[in-house]
Design a protein around this motif. Structure first.
Motif, PDB file in Angstrom:
ATOM      1  N   TRP A  81      -3.139   4.179  -0.407  1.00 45.10           N
ATOM      2  CA  TRP A  81      -4.125   4.004   0.675  1.00 45.10           C
ATOM      3  C   TRP A  81      -4.899   5.308   0.829  1.00 45.10           C
ATOM      4  O   TRP A  81      -4.326   6.402   0.677  1.00 45.10           O
ATOM      5  CB  TRP A  81      -3.416   3.667   1.979  1.00 45.10           C
ATOM      6  CG  TRP A  81      -4.294   3.592   3.203  1.00 45.10           C
ATOM      7  CD1 TRP A  81      -4.876   2.467   3.723  1.00 45.10           C
ATOM      8  CD2 TRP A  81      -4.675   4.665   4.083  1.00 45.10           C
ATOM      9  NE1 TRP A  81      -5.597   2.777   4.860  1.00 45.10           N
ATOM     10  CE2 TRP A  81      -5.488   4.138   5.104  1.00 45.10           C
ATOM     11  CE3 TRP A  81      -4.419   6.053   4.096  1.00 45.10           C
ATOM     12  CZ2 TRP A  81      -6.030   4.909   6.124  1.00 45.10           C
ATOM     13  CZ3 TRP A  81      -4.966   6.829   5.109  1.00 45.10           C
ATOM     14  CH2 TRP A  81      -5.760   6.254   6.113  1.00 45.10           C
TER      15      TRP A  81
ATOM     16  N   PHE B  96      -6.110   0.467  -1.647  1.00 45.75           N
ATOM     17  CA  PHE B  96      -6.519   0.171  -0.270  1.00 45.75           C
ATOM     18  C   PHE B  96      -7.364   1.330   0.254  1.00 45.75           C
ATOM     19  O   PHE B  96      -6.910   2.479   0.270  1.00 45.75           O
ATOM     20  CB  PHE B  96      -5.293  -0.033   0.630  1.00 45.75           C
ATOM     21  CG  PHE B  96      -4.601  -1.351   0.422  1.00 45.75           C
ATOM     22  CD1 PHE B  96      -4.913  -2.449   1.224  1.00 45.75           C
ATOM     23  CD2 PHE B  96      -3.650  -1.505  -0.566  1.00 45.75           C
ATOM     24  CE1 PHE B  96      -4.282  -3.671   1.038  1.00 45.75           C
ATOM     25  CE2 PHE B  96      -3.005  -2.720  -0.765  1.00 45.75           C
ATOM     26  CZ  PHE B  96      -3.330  -3.813   0.039  1.00 45.75           C
TER      27      PHE B  96
ATOM     28  N   TRP C 122       0.815  -1.215   0.000  1.00 47.14           N
ATOM     29  CA  TRP C 122       0.000   0.000   0.000  1.00 47.14           C
ATOM     30  C   TRP C 122       0.852   1.269   0.000  1.00 47.14           C
ATOM     31  O   TRP C 122       0.373   2.338  -0.376  1.00 47.14           O
ATOM     32  CB  TRP C 122      -0.955   0.014   1.188  1.00 47.14           C
ATOM     33  CG  TRP C 122      -0.297   0.031   2.542  1.00 47.14           C
ATOM     34  CD1 TRP C 122       0.035  -1.051   3.293  1.00 47.14           C
ATOM     35  CD2 TRP C 122       0.099   1.182   3.292  1.00 47.14           C
ATOM     36  NE1 TRP C 122       0.617  -0.660   4.463  1.00 47.14           N
ATOM     37  CE2 TRP C 122       0.664   0.712   4.497  1.00 47.14           C
ATOM     38  CE3 TRP C 122       0.039   2.551   3.074  1.00 47.14           C
ATOM     39  CZ2 TRP C 122       1.165   1.571   5.476  1.00 47.14           C
ATOM     40  CZ3 TRP C 122       0.527   3.415   4.044  1.00 47.14           C
ATOM     41  CH2 TRP C 122       1.086   2.923   5.230  1.00 47.14           C
TER      42      TRP C 122
ATOM     43  N   TYR D 148      -5.789  -7.521   0.549  1.00 49.11           N
ATOM     44  CA  TYR D 148      -5.263  -8.235  -0.614  1.00 49.11           C
ATOM     45  C   TYR D 148      -5.510  -9.735  -0.485  1.00 49.11           C
ATOM     46  O   TYR D 148      -5.788 -10.423  -1.478  1.00 49.11           O
ATOM     47  CB  TYR D 148      -3.773  -7.941  -0.762  1.00 49.11           C
ATOM     48  CG  TYR D 148      -3.115  -8.594  -1.945  1.00 49.11           C
ATOM     49  CD1 TYR D 148      -3.281  -8.069  -3.217  1.00 49.11           C
ATOM     50  CD2 TYR D 148      -2.323  -9.728  -1.791  1.00 49.11           C
ATOM     51  CE1 TYR D 148      -2.679  -8.666  -4.318  1.00 49.11           C
ATOM     52  CE2 TYR D 148      -1.715 -10.318  -2.878  1.00 49.11           C
ATOM     53  CZ  TYR D 148      -1.893  -9.793  -4.142  1.00 49.11           C
ATOM     54  OH  TYR D 148      -1.295 -10.403  -5.220  1.00 49.11           O
TER      55      TYR D 148
ATOM     56  N   THR E 244      -4.986  -2.835   5.294  1.00 47.59           N
ATOM     57  CA  THR E 244      -3.547  -3.018   5.105  1.00 47.59           C
ATOM     58  C   THR E 244      -2.916  -3.919   6.153  1.00 47.59           C
ATOM     59  O   THR E 244      -1.748  -4.300   6.012  1.00 47.59           O
ATOM     60  CB  THR E 244      -2.808  -1.666   5.135  1.00 47.59           C
ATOM     61  OG1 THR E 244      -2.880  -1.118   6.455  1.00 47.59           O
ATOM     62  CG2 THR E 244      -3.397  -0.686   4.141  1.00 47.59           C
TER      63      THR E 244
END
Length: 491
Positions: free
Chosen positions: A74, A150, A67, A412, A470
């Motif tokens: 993010w 993100f 990220w 992810y 994250t």
């Protein structure tokens, strides 16, 4: 070049031919009349990937899960309140101080959710950069004209609806943080400190599976969710998983609590019913919504659990109805009947909300990293394909074992579970069109296919992450000395 240099064998002779221009080029070929000779073309650029005098333009590889990369990024998503000026929105005057310091620490951007616009029923706007992405197909990255991969939604589902998270899940890595006050402070402190002193044990996952063995859904969930995930852990020589298998002995709240306190797992996987009653008492149902129900139909009490065990950087996946929360209206209105329809309508009267268990764990003295659960129910229909009973849950094993246990961020890691959504929705539309031009008994098949794909797509989209997407469970170096995929600072 000096006279002495002229005899230096490491330097070209004065009369040496040029490297390219004017050089006579011969090949070790024979035409019958002689060896062919020639020279290099005057313009070499079309014949090579290299551009003379310029840098190559090949894409630079990057980690899709990182990220911090400008190609990933993010950002925070928050409700746009009425009555604030653009400058006030840029300065985040409406957001808690803990949220502002998180955005500042991460150098992140803030997108404001606003319902009801001219060209869409909702938008996200970055007032700092004057950017309003077409969300599903927006370019990815941290740039001013991009939507980061993100995204952390801040606020209750009543402020930023669940459907925003459902829509974003297939195209971004999305989490939600619905905390206030001291609970919010504790979570942000832990997040920014990356759970530095976490006592959670990567090698000791705990799987808890209720199985009433009376032909209802707990048996199926045990077989297609809990057992395969445990088997993946058990096949890894670095892990020492604990399986509280309801088929071998009653899976109770007491055994779960004791196992968590003893093993301090970095990952908890539970499969059970989720509480959706009493239907006659909305306030009681709100207080207990989605809590895991054990073998004896006792409920997991978050306060009692936290007296015996602190999450301290663990991740919890809960396969249970409403384990993440409820929505209103129910997405299944008109699609189901009987007691199920009545239950879903009654739950919807609670409004859109996050369930109490994940909120308690994420706001604990030593907070949970992330909670993954369902909004509304999961059905037996979506866990296995009815005609041939093919299991449809391998994506959970891939997400939780192959990705999360490799040290990848939870957002992810859940990507394999969301990947089929687009295909399911396309199949839904195709079957819908076929149904519209099919008559008589032949129309039954496309109608059933329409229903199946629609419900299965929604079931996956409404599997949500609560907490920052994250966060990752940092694994130790492998026994062969191989470094983990993530490092401190990327978790």
């Amino acid at each position: 070049m000096t006279a002495d240099d002229a005899t230096d064998p490491t330097l070209p002779a004065r009369d040496a031919p040029a490297l390219v221009e004017g050089y006579t080029l011969v090949a070790d070929a024979w035409t019958g009349a002689g060896e062919p000779a020639g020279e290099f073309a005057r313009d070499l650029r079309p014949t090579t990937d290299l551009v003379l005098g310029e840098r190559t333009m090949r894409p630079t590889p990057y980690d899709a899960w990182d990220w911090r990369s400008p190609k990933v990024g993010w950002a925070l998503v928050a409700r746009e309140p009425e009555g604030l000026s653009r400058q006030e929105l840029v300065e985040l005057v409406d957001l808690p101080g803990d949220v502002r310091r998180l955005v500042e620490a991460r150098g992140g951007r803030v997108f404001r959710y606003r319902p009801g616009t001219t060209h869409a029923d909702w938008t996200l706007t970055d007032y700092t950069n004057g950017m309003q992405p077409f969300t599903p197909a927006a370019p990815a990255g941290a740039g001013a004209d991009q939507l980061p991969m993100f995204l952390l939604i801040y606020g209750a589902p009543a402020l930023v609806p669940w459907r925003i998270q459902f829509i974003l899940n297939p195209v971004r890595y999305v989490g939600r943080l619905d905390l206030e006050g001291a609970a919010l402070t504790r979570y942000v402190d832990a997040l920014l400190g990356e759970w530095k002193d976490s006592a959670a044990r990567w090698s000791s996952p705990v799987v808890w599976a209720v199985d009433h063995q009376v032909g209802e859904i707990t048996t199926l969930m045990r077989d297609v969710v809990a057992q395969p995930i445990h088997d993946a852990f058990a096949g890894d020589h670095e892990l020492r998983p604990t399986f509280l298998d309801g088929r071998s002995a009653p899976a109770t709240i007491a055994t779960l609590t004791a196992a968590l306190a003893e093993h301090r797992p970095a990952l908890v996987v539970s499969s059970s019913h989720g509480q959706t009653g009493p239907l006659g008492d909305l306030e009681a149902m709100r207080a207990d919504l989605g809590k895991p129900v054990d073998h004896h139909h006792a409920l997991l009490d978050p306060a009692a659990l936290l007296e015996a065990w602190q999450p301290d950087g663990a991740v919890w996946f809960a396969q249970a109805c409403c384990s993440a929360g409820a929505d209103s209206p129910t997405a299944y209105e008109g699609l189901v009947a009987g007691d199920l329809a009545a239950t879903l309508r009654r739950v919807a009267e609670l409004g859109a909300l996050c369930a109490p268990l994940p909120r308690a764990l994420l706001g604990a003295d030593k907070p949970l990293r992330a909670f993954v659960g369902h909004v509304e129910p999961t059905f037996n229909w979506t866990l296995e394909f009815p005609p041939n009973r093919a299991q449809l849950t391998d994506s959970l094993r891939r997400s939780l074992y192959e990705r999360l246990f490799a040290g990848l961020p939870v957002g992810y890691s859940m990507e394999p579970h969301y990947d089929p959504i687009g295909s399911l929705l396309q199949a839904y539309r195709n079957a819908e069109k076929e149904y519209q031009v099919t008559f008589g008994d032949a129309a039954r098949v496309p109608l059933e296919t329409t229903l199946y794909n629609r419900i299965t797509a929604h079931d996956r989209a409404s599997t949500v992450i609560l907490g920052d997407p994250t966060v990752a469970i940092p694994p130790p170096p492998a026994r062969d000395g191989t470094a983990p995929l993530t490092t401190t600072g990327r978790s």
